[in-house]
Design a protein around this motif. Sequence first.
Motif: not given
Length: 232
Positions: A100-124
């Motif tokens: 699940l993590d592999l495919e999620a990361a692959r799709l996230a690289a193709l589809r993420h939005t600026p808001a998605d990226l900001e949330r990932m960075r905040q949670l990290l």
Amino acid sequence: MQPAIRTNLTDSATESLRAEIVSGRWGVGERIPNEAALTDLLSVSRGTVREAVRVLVSQGLLNTRQGSGTYVRSAVDTSAALDRVKRSGLRDQWEARAALDLEAARLAALRHTPADLERMRQLLAARGTVADGGSEAFIRRDLAFHKSVVAASGNRAMMELYDFFTAAITETIHATIDGDLPEPDHQAHAAIVDAIAASDPERAVAAVRAFMAPVLPNLKDCFRNEPEFSSA
């Protein structure tokens, strides 16, 4: 003793209704007998029928439409599948998470939005370590980060599936903290975010593989003495 008896009646009524649905006696989209009829069929009170229906609605097997009745939503008993997942070995749970993590990361690289990226960075940034509030709090923060990657995939089915596996995945994270398995460090997590931010799906997949690499070889010692999985 009365509460226990009432609970047993509810459980019994729930399983009787579940059996009718899974067997196909009541087809998907079909309205089931009303509350009064079920009370007679099951020889229980209306309250017990109501509780049993509520359980099956929460499990996705039934759907209640106000003013119309209760209908079969699905004949797939996911509660049994989840129970089998929980009883599977640590290796199986971790491999399912890895897929699940592999495919999620692959799709996230193709589809993420600026808001998605900001949330990932905040949670990290908020993830921290076990020392920050103990293992339970750390597990919640770690899982929140990984779920943000799945959410960035934009795949609703994958998000639902990840939620379905949450209990098993949480147990897996417990094992990496409380057992002898290594816990991937901050840099390993950051590499996933960096690859997604670069919109590079191959790099994202490689980052997740590198993230999993220290753990997978150690799993042989964890499941060596586990009993074989049974679907019973």
